[in-house]
Write a protein that holds these residues in place. Structure first.
Motif, PDB file in Angstrom:
ATOM      1  N   SER A   1     -31.041  64.006  35.820  1.00  0.00           N
ATOM      2  CA  SER A   1     -32.436  64.460  35.890  1.00  0.00           C
ATOM      3  C   SER A   1     -33.372  63.602  35.059  1.00  0.00           C
ATOM      4  O   SER A   1     -34.547  63.922  34.938  1.00  0.00           O
ATOM      5  CB  SER A   1     -32.532  65.910  35.405  1.00  0.00           C
ATOM      6  N   ASN A   2     -32.868  62.510  34.491  1.00  0.00           N
ATOM      7  CA  ASN A   2     -33.707  61.717  33.582  1.00  0.00           C
ATOM      8  C   ASN A   2     -34.382  60.548  34.280  1.00  0.00           C
ATOM      9  O   ASN A   2     -34.867  59.634  33.651  1.00  0.00           O
ATOM     10  CB  ASN A   2     -32.867  61.196  32.412  1.00  0.00           C
ATOM     11  N   TYR A   3     -34.395  60.549  35.626  1.00  0.00           N
ATOM     12  CA  TYR A   3     -35.135  59.520  36.348  1.00  0.00           C
ATOM     13  C   TYR A   3     -36.565  59.996  36.571  1.00  0.00           C
ATOM     14  O   TYR A   3     -36.838  61.184  36.658  1.00  0.00           O
ATOM     15  CB  TYR A   3     -34.498  59.230  37.699  1.00  0.00           C
ATOM     16  N   SER A   4     -37.456  59.053  36.703  1.00  0.00           N
ATOM     17  CA  SER A   4     -38.833  59.381  37.058  1.00  0.00           C
ATOM     18  C   SER A   4     -39.104  58.808  38.437  1.00  0.00           C
ATOM     19  O   SER A   4     -39.143  57.590  38.619  1.00  0.00           O
ATOM     20  CB  SER A   4     -39.806  58.789  36.034  1.00  0.00           C
ATOM     21  N   THR A   5     -39.271  59.694  39.403  1.00  0.00           N
ATOM     22  CA  THR A   5     -39.505  59.241  40.776  1.00  0.00           C
ATOM     23  C   THR A   5     -40.859  59.717  41.294  1.00  0.00           C
ATOM     24  O   THR A   5     -41.068  59.821  42.493  1.00  0.00           O
ATOM     25  CB  THR A   5     -38.389  59.750  41.702  1.00  0.00           C
ATOM     26  N   GLU A   6     -41.757  60.018  40.386  1.00  0.00           N
ATOM     27  CA  GLU A   6     -43.139  60.364  40.720  1.00  0.00           C
ATOM     28  C   GLU A   6     -43.222  61.484  41.757  1.00  0.00           C
ATOM     29  O   GLU A   6     -43.929  61.386  42.751  1.00  0.00           O
ATOM     30  CB  GLU A   6     -43.891  59.120  41.207  1.00  0.00           C
ATOM     31  N   GLY A   7     -42.468  62.533  41.518  1.00  0.00           N
ATOM     32  CA  GLY A   7     -42.572  63.715  42.364  1.00  0.00           C
ATOM     33  C   GLY A   7     -41.636  63.745  43.539  1.00  0.00           C
ATOM     34  O   GLY A   7     -41.672  64.705  44.308  1.00  0.00           O
ATOM     35  N   PHE A   8     -40.791  62.721  43.710  1.00  0.00           N
ATOM     36  CA  PHE A   8     -39.898  62.706  44.861  1.00  0.00           C
ATOM     37  C   PHE A   8     -38.499  63.193  44.513  1.00  0.00           C
ATOM     38  O   PHE A   8     -37.535  62.879  45.182  1.00  0.00           O
ATOM     39  CB  PHE A   8     -39.839  61.303  45.469  1.00  0.00           C
ATOM     40  N   GLU A   9     -38.413  63.940  43.440  1.00  0.00           N
ATOM     41  CA  GLU A   9     -37.162  64.605  43.123  1.00  0.00           C
ATOM     42  C   GLU A   9     -37.358  66.102  43.278  1.00  0.00           C
ATOM     43  O   GLU A   9     -38.487  66.593  43.279  1.00  0.00           O
ATOM     44  CB  GLU A   9     -36.684  64.260  41.705  1.00  0.00           C
ATOM     45  N   PHE A  10     -36.275  66.825  43.428  1.00  0.00           N
ATOM     46  CA  PHE A  10     -36.388  68.279  43.521  1.00  0.00           C
ATOM     47  C   PHE A  10     -35.114  68.897  42.935  1.00  0.00           C
ATOM     48  O   PHE A  10     -34.020  68.350  43.048  1.00  0.00           O
ATOM     49  CB  PHE A  10     -36.574  68.736  44.973  1.00  0.00           C
ATOM     50  N   PRO A  11     -35.263  70.032  42.261  1.00  0.00           N
ATOM     51  CA  PRO A  11     -34.070  70.719  41.760  1.00  0.00           C
ATOM     52  C   PRO A  11     -33.394  71.466  42.901  1.00  0.00           C
ATOM     53  O   PRO A  11     -34.048  72.036  43.769  1.00  0.00           O
ATOM     54  CB  PRO A  11     -34.628  71.683  40.718  1.00  0.00           C
ATOM     55  N   CYS A  12     -32.091  71.440  42.923  1.00  0.00           N
ATOM     56  CA  CYS A  12     -31.361  72.173  43.953  1.00  0.00           C
ATOM     57  C   CYS A  12     -30.317  73.047  43.297  1.00  0.00           C
ATOM     58  O   CYS A  12     -29.754  72.698  42.263  1.00  0.00           O
ATOM     59  CB  CYS A  12     -30.720  71.220  44.960  1.00  0.00           C
ATOM     60  N   GLN A  13     -30.085  74.200  43.913  1.00  0.00           N
ATOM     61  CA  GLN A  13     -29.129  75.147  43.354  1.00  0.00           C
ATOM     62  C   GLN A  13     -27.709  74.639  43.558  1.00  0.00           C
ATOM     63  O   GLN A  13     -27.327  74.292  44.664  1.00  0.00           O
ATOM     64  CB  GLN A  13     -29.262  76.505  44.029  1.00  0.00           C
ATOM     65  N   PRO A  14     -26.934  74.604  42.486  1.00  0.00           N
ATOM     66  CA  PRO A  14     -25.538  74.185  42.636  1.00  0.00           C
ATOM     67  C   PRO A  14     -24.698  75.324  43.182  1.00  0.00           C
ATOM     68  O   PRO A  14     -25.173  76.467  43.292  1.00  0.00           O
ATOM     69  CB  PRO A  14     -25.138  73.839  41.208  1.00  0.00           C
ATOM     70  N   PRO A  15     -23.449  75.057  43.537  1.00  0.00           N
ATOM     71  CA  PRO A  15     -22.549  76.148  43.908  1.00  0.00           C
ATOM     72  C   PRO A  15     -22.448  77.163  42.774  1.00  0.00           C
ATOM     73  O   PRO A  15     -22.611  76.825  41.603  1.00  0.00           O
ATOM     74  CB  PRO A  15     -21.209  75.432  44.139  1.00  0.00           C
ATOM     75  N   THR A  16     -22.209  78.408  43.111  1.00  0.00           N
ATOM     76  CA  THR A  16     -22.203  79.480  42.106  1.00  0.00           C
ATOM     77  C   THR A  16     -21.154  79.240  41.028  1.00  0.00           C
ATOM     78  O   THR A  16     -21.300  79.721  39.908  1.00  0.00           O
ATOM     79  CB  THR A  16     -21.931  80.833  42.780  1.00  0.00           C
ATOM     80  N   SER A  17     -20.117  78.475  41.345  1.00  0.00           N
ATOM     81  CA  SER A  17     -19.077  78.235  40.348  1.00  0.00           C
ATOM     82  C   SER A  17     -19.586  77.378  39.194  1.00  0.00           C
ATOM     83  O   SER A  17     -18.988  77.335  38.129  1.00  0.00           O
ATOM     84  CB  SER A  17     -17.868  77.544  40.990  1.00  0.00           C
TER      85      SER A  17
END
Length: 282
Positions: free
Chosen positions: A145-161
């Protein structure tokens, strides 16, 4: 004179009775009538479904749809292309266009390790993306998560495990401004897949918002390959089909024709005279 009057009487009798004969449709014409299929409305050649019960000469095997039951008519039909299933949201037979949504794909779910690239290619080569609108976007998953892509990144939910309170970052590769980041993404992200989306026709500063909306919608613009003659057959009040000896047939009310149905008035006159006896001699 009596023979002539008899001939005229017979002529006008057949003339008045002929529309009744002509209105009896040919069996293939009747069998190949359009059938309802959920929210896309009526479907016809080359599309079909088991629910419609249409004979093989009315359809093309590779265009099979799974139509909702009549009680679920407000649902979309689905189509199997390769190993993937899509919902069909729209069919435009005049231009051979359709829109699809992949049913098993949620782009912001990091459990993408079981997903494959979205594809509409088949051994029949009857489907292809509409290049005017569709662009393949590579999605990188489980990324630092330490890249800077000027808004072209998004958080996504990982598997529940992995824990319900955590998330992993993902990125859109085609829209990463700094191309030097791509090798790092390829090396450090655990998964990447290609997804076709309708390309945003907006200024670059709005790409991120529009692209996320396109991925949420999941719509894919697709063109399908079918006999070009079919539209001409439909325009002549025919119904398209085929058989084992001909790749295309136009089924008409009065029989089969290779291209289009004849003009109704011309067809009626020609058929009428085949019914008449030779004139009496007198």
């Amino acid at each position: 004179m009596e023979a002539f009057m008899l001939f005229l009487t017979l002529f006008f009798f057949l003339l008045s009775a002929f529309p009744l004969f002509h209105c009896q449709p040919d069996n293939e014409y009747r069998d190949c009538q359009p059938s309802p299929c959920g929210k896309v409305g009526n479907i016809s050649y080359p599309f079909w479904s088991e629910e419609s019960g249409q004979p093989h000469y009315c359809v093309r095997p590779e265009f099979k749809l799974n139509c909702p039951q009549l009680k679920d008519k407000d649902d979309y039909p689905s189509i199997q292309i390769g190993s993937q299933t899509f919902n069909v949201t729209f069919i435009e037979p005049e231009n051979h266009n359709m829109t699809l949504i992949r049913t098993d794909f949620v782009y912001n779910n990091c459990s993408s390790q079981n997903w494959s690239n979205t594809s509409v290619s088949t051994s029949f080569n009857v489907f292809r993306y509409d290049e005017l609108y569709v662009k393949n976007v590579t999605l990188f998953y489980n990324c630092p998560s330490n890249y800077s892509t000027e808004g072209f990144e998004f958080p996504c939910q990982p598997p529940t495990s992995y824990g319900s309170n955590s998330s992993n970052y993902a990125f859109y590769s085609e829209y990463v401004v700094n191309e030097l980041q791509l090798p790092d993404l390829i090396e450090n992200c655990k998964r990447r897949i290609q997804v076709p989306v309708v390309e945003p026709d907006v200024p670059p500063q709005l790409y991120s918002q529009i692209l996320k909306q396109a991925l949420d919608d999941g719509l894919i613009a697709v063109k399908y390959k079918v006999d070009e003659l079919c539209q001409k057959c439909w325009d002549s009040d025919g119904r398209c089909g085929w058989n084992d000896t001909s790749p295309f047939i136009c089924y008409c009310r009065d029989g089969q024709y290779p291209l289009t149905c004849p003009d109704s008035s011309h067809s009626s006159s020609m058929r009428l005279f085949t019914l008449l006896p030779l004139p009496f001699s007198f």
